[in-house]
Design a protein around this motif. Structure first.
Motif, short mmCIF file in Angstrom:
data_model
loop_
_atom_site.label_atom_id
_atom_site.label_comp_id
_atom_site.label_asym_id
_atom_site.label_seq_id
_atom_site.Cartn_x
_atom_site.Cartn_y
_atom_site.Cartn_z
N THR A 133 -0.92 15.06 0.20
CA THR A 133 -0.71 13.71 0.72
C THR A 133 -1.62 12.75 -0.04
O THR A 133 -2.84 12.94 -0.07
CB THR A 133 -1.01 13.63 2.22
OG1 THR A 133 -0.21 14.59 2.91
CG2 THR A 133 -0.69 12.24 2.76
N VAL A 134 -1.02 11.75 -0.65
CA VAL A 134 -1.76 10.75 -1.43
C VAL A 134 -1.84 9.47 -0.60
O VAL A 134 -0.81 8.97 -0.11
CB VAL A 134 -1.08 10.48 -2.78
CG1 VAL A 134 -1.87 9.43 -3.56
CG2 VAL A 134 -0.94 11.77 -3.58
N LEU A 135 -3.05 8.92 -0.41
CA LEU A 135 -3.26 7.71 0.37
C LEU A 135 -3.84 6.62 -0.53
O LEU A 135 -4.66 6.89 -1.42
CB LEU A 135 -4.23 7.95 1.53
CG LEU A 135 -3.77 8.85 2.69
CD1 LEU A 135 -3.97 10.31 2.36
CD2 LEU A 135 -4.53 8.47 3.97
N ALA A 140 8.03 11.94 4.82
CA ALA A 140 8.22 10.54 5.21
C ALA A 140 6.98 9.73 4.85
O ALA A 140 5.92 9.94 5.42
CB ALA A 140 8.49 10.43 6.71
N PRO A 141 7.06 8.80 3.89
CA PRO A 141 5.93 7.92 3.60
C PRO A 141 5.78 6.87 4.69
O PRO A 141 6.67 6.66 5.50
CB PRO A 141 6.32 7.29 2.26
CG PRO A 141 7.82 7.32 2.26
CD PRO A 141 8.22 8.56 3.01
N LEU A 178 0.83 -1.21 0.00
CA LEU A 178 0.00 0.00 0.00
C LEU A 178 0.86 1.26 0.00
O LEU A 178 0.52 2.26 -0.64
CB LEU A 178 -0.92 0.00 1.22
CG LEU A 178 -2.12 -0.96 1.13
CD1 LEU A 178 -2.87 -0.99 2.44
CD2 LEU A 178 -3.06 -0.56 0.00
N GLN A 179 1.97 1.22 0.72
CA GLN A 179 2.87 2.38 0.69
C GLN A 179 3.43 2.59 -0.71
O GLN A 179 3.49 3.71 -1.21
CB GLN A 179 3.99 2.18 1.70
CG GLN A 179 4.99 3.34 1.75
CD GLN A 179 6.07 3.11 2.78
OE1 GLN A 179 5.84 2.48 3.80
NE2 GLN A 179 7.25 3.63 2.52
N GLN A 180 3.84 1.50 -1.37
CA GLN A 180 4.35 1.61 -2.73
C GLN A 180 3.25 2.05 -3.69
O GLN A 180 3.50 2.82 -4.63
CB GLN A 180 4.95 0.28 -3.17
CG GLN A 180 6.22 -0.10 -2.41
CD GLN A 180 6.76 -1.44 -2.83
OE1 GLN A 180 6.11 -2.19 -3.55
NE2 GLN A 180 7.97 -1.75 -2.39
N SER A 181 2.00 1.57 -3.45
CA SER A 181 0.88 2.00 -4.30
C SER A 181 0.65 3.50 -4.16
O SER A 181 0.43 4.20 -5.16
CB SER A 181 -0.38 1.23 -3.91
OG SER A 181 -1.49 1.70 -4.64
N ALA A 182 0.72 4.03 -2.93
CA ALA A 182 0.56 5.47 -2.73
C ALA A 182 1.67 6.25 -3.43
O ALA A 182 1.44 7.31 -4.02
CB ALA A 182 0.53 5.78 -1.23
N SER A 239 1.92 8.78 0.93
CA SER A 239 3.16 9.32 0.39
C SER A 239 2.95 10.81 0.09
O SER A 239 1.88 11.19 -0.40
CB SER A 239 3.58 8.58 -0.87
OG SER A 239 4.73 9.17 -1.46
N PRO A 240 3.91 11.66 0.36
CA PRO A 240 3.77 13.08 0.05
C PRO A 240 4.03 13.35 -1.44
O PRO A 240 4.74 12.60 -2.11
CB PRO A 240 4.82 13.75 0.93
CG PRO A 240 5.87 12.71 1.10
CD PRO A 240 5.17 11.39 1.10
#
Length: 660
Positions: free
Chosen positions: A284-286, A247-248, A46-50, A269-270
């Motif tokens: 900020t993209v979630l 910081a993601p 999910l972090q990589q997707s964001a 992720s910013p």
């Protein structure tokens, strides 16, 4: 009998009680590990997707800006012809990299709409404050000017669970002479691939600005709302704080869609967006997905674990039933045989031919044990008599040593309890009590070592390592160990300086033990004055101390032999002459109130005498009486006579280092 159980039942219950918790514990640990692994994988994905969504949004905005900037260079737009501009905008709209819903060309001086692909639709105005009124034709940044704002007026319709970012982008259009004349405005939608199905960790797209306002949300009614109106505001605020620092990461959210407390997993992720020349905003993209979707694989793992555990329990139970039968039957037969041993036929033997080898061996051992018991029964009577005698000796020994053993033990227990019960005010006081306990423990160890030594001496099992040694070195080491104690009591410890080696045949450790014991006694029983150690050599045909021991000189030979004589003299309490002959006996101490304050078991001199005699020497003790000090004399034969005249007089010294 009431309250008892059979061997089979106990065996089965104990094994099951041990195995079932282990199986369930293993299942719980495996489940926990699997859940943690799946959750970590979901967080990373999910972090990589964001991060991918943030990069896609940024790249699409840049691509749209570049396409519009290139279009602003066309002659149809620079001359502001309504017909040509309309044709160009109509052809340009489907070719743009994003979903553009409307393109408009407006005259900035009159605010007149020149051309539009959507009629007179009104949307958010574009600020031109950062646009230059004139530009050079060859300016390197002529294609970099634009203004980006959110589309709040007449935004396109949005279906639920389909997140979209509504933007309005404006590009300056300069006439052929380089003057700012028109603005090219595009109403666009930026969408992301969204999927919250199990095994797919793309998630819904959520975009927030620095103030916590939703710019994009899968629920249309949440767009342009602030996080302060959402459940779990603190989680969103924490996400914004991390994003502002660049910081993601991932966080857990609750009530993301329906305010029902369902747990969601969000990677964020910013993204830095340039909204005007020299102005940059951080969004900020979630990527948000339900936790159940992220942990979908855990259901299958749980089913496998349950099936596996049930199978293991069933197999385990069957194995225990067979094992209990094979173990219980032989043991029951052996038990019945053991119950009737006292009235069995003398020719009867224990049952054998079991399927278990160890139980057959047990039957043979049982037969052998019965035979030995019959033989040993006859020995019990005589052993009982010996035990009574040994018990009497034990009582005498305990009567003589119990006080000496209890005293250090009580000191150790008292000091430790004071420290344990936190009765000490300072750390220094605790260390002082522990030092006292340590000294008492060392004293107790010395008493026990003395008892073991005297026992081994009486049993003639005390090993000695006889070798040729230099007496000077042994004497120096003994003095070095005891001089501190003498100095602590304010006593002077003096010794004869020796310049030549004195070689004797002895066990170095045991000889040092004797010297330490004699010097220690001298210091212990001396409160004022000091201790002197005089060393001299004699050439004699008989042991030099035989007359003092009441022996005749005939025990010597006609050949003269060299001896070294050490006299340890103190100025202590002294000993009554009538009591001196008892001091070399084990457990004997001089009676009287003068000596009751001194510790000891009465073993030291007895051990010293036995050790010296085992090494071929002699030891005596003499005192003029109470209050006149005591002299202990030790004589050892010299291996090789020294080539010097015998030492006749002692020269007192203050430091033991003068020995040797």
């Amino acid at each position: 009998m009431f309250g008892q159980s059979s061997f089979r039942r106990i065996l089965l219950l104990r094994i099951l009680l041990l195995s079932i918790p282990i199986l369930f514990l293993g299942m719980a640990v495996t489940f926990r590990k699997a859940r943690t692994s799946l959750l970590n994988t979901a967080r990373v994905n999910l972090q990589q997707s964001a991060m991918r969504k943030a990069e896609t949004i940024n790249s699409e905005i840049q691509a749209l800006q570049t396409s519009l900037a290139i279009a602003s260079e066309t002659a149809a737009l620079q001359f502001g012809s309504p017909v040509s501009s309309k044709v160009l905008l109509t052809q340009l709209q489907p070719q743009l990299p994003t979903d553009v819903r409307c393109l408009q060309l407006r005259d900035l001086s009159t605010n007149r709409l020149i051309a539009s692909t959507c009629g007179n639709r009104v949307f958010d105005p574009i600020s031109t404050r950062n646009w230059t009124n004139r530009r050079e034709t060859a300016a390197p940044d002529r294609l970099q000017l634009y203004t980006l704002t959110l589309n709040r007026i007449n935004p396109p319709d949005q279906a639920d669970f389909t997140s979209q970012l509504n933007l309005v982008m404006g590009i300056p259009v300069y006439d052929p002479s380089g003057n700012l004349r028109y603005s090219l405005t595009a109403q666009t939608i930026i969408r992301q691939i969204e999927n919250v199905d199990p095994w797919v960790l793309q998630g819904y797209t959520v975009i927030m600005d620095a103030n916590g306002t939703f710019l994009a949300h899968p629920m249309a009614d949440r767009v342009r709302q602030n996080i302060s109106y959402q459940p779990g505001e603190d989680r969103f605020q924490e996400i914004l704080s991390n994003a502002m620092r660049g910081a993601p990461g991932t966080r857990h959210l609750y009530g993301f869609i329906d305010f029902d407390g369902v747990e969601w997993l969000a990677g964020f992720s910013p993204i830095n967006i340039t909204t005007a020349p020299g102005i940059t905003q951080t969004w900020t993209v979630l990527s948000v997905t339900p936790l159940d979707s992220a942990l979908q694989g855990l259901k299958e793992i749980t089913q496998v674990l349950l099936i596996l555990t049930a199978g293991l329990l069933a197999a385990h139970l069957l194995a225990m039933l067979y094992m209990a039968r094979d173990l219980a039957l032989p043991i029951e037969q052996l038990g019945k045989y053991a119950l009737r041993i006292h009235k069995r036929n003398p020719q009867e033997r224990a049952p054998k031919n079991f399927r278990i080898r160890e139980l057959n061996n047990l039957a043979e051992v049982l037969d052998s044990m019965v035979g030995r018991l019959e033989e040993r029964a006859k020995e019990l009577e005589s052993a009982w008599q010996e035990a009574r005698a040994a018990n009497q000796l034990k009582s005498e020994f305990l009567a003589n040593t119990s006080h000496e053993l209890r005293t250090p033990l009580n000191a150790i227990i008292g000091c430790i309890r004071l420290v344990k019960d936190d009765c000490c005010d300072t750390r220094e006081e605790e260390v002082e009590f522990l030092d006292q306990a340590d000294k008492a423990a060392i004293h107790l160890l010395k008493i026990i070592n003395d008892i073991l030594d005297i026992q081994r001496i009486e049993e003639k099992k005390l090993p000695l390592t006889i070798e040729t040694i230099d007496l000077r070195q042994i004497l120096k080491e003994a003095i070095d160990l005891e001089i501190v104690q003498a100095q602590q009591k304010g006593l002077h410890l003096t010794a004869t300086p020796l310049t030549e080696s004195i070689l004797v045949q002895a066990d170095p450790a045991r000889l040092k033990q004797v010297l330490l014991n004699v010097i220690y006694n001298a210091i212990k029983f001396t409160d004022q004055g000091g201790i002197s150690i005089n060393v001299r050599t004699e050439l004699t045909t008989h042991p030099p101390l035989s007359e003092r021991n009441g022996e005749r000189s005939e025990m010597g030979s006609a050949t003269s032999k060299p001896w070294v004589i050490m006299a340890i003299k103190d100025t202590g309490i002294g000993i009554d002459p009538t009591q001196q002959h008892k001091l070399f006996r084990p457990f004997v101490m001089v009676d009287g109130t003068t000596t009751r304050k001194f510790e000891g078991t009465g073993l030291g001199l007895a051990i010293s005498r036995n050790l010296i005699e085992m090494m071929g020497g002699q030891i005596t003790l003499y005192s003029d009486g109470v209050g006149h000090g005591t002299t202990v004399t030790i004589a050892m034969p010299i291996v090789e006579p020294p080539q010097l005249e015998p030492i006749q007089d002692s020269q007192p010294i203050s430091e033991p280092s003068a020995i040797g």
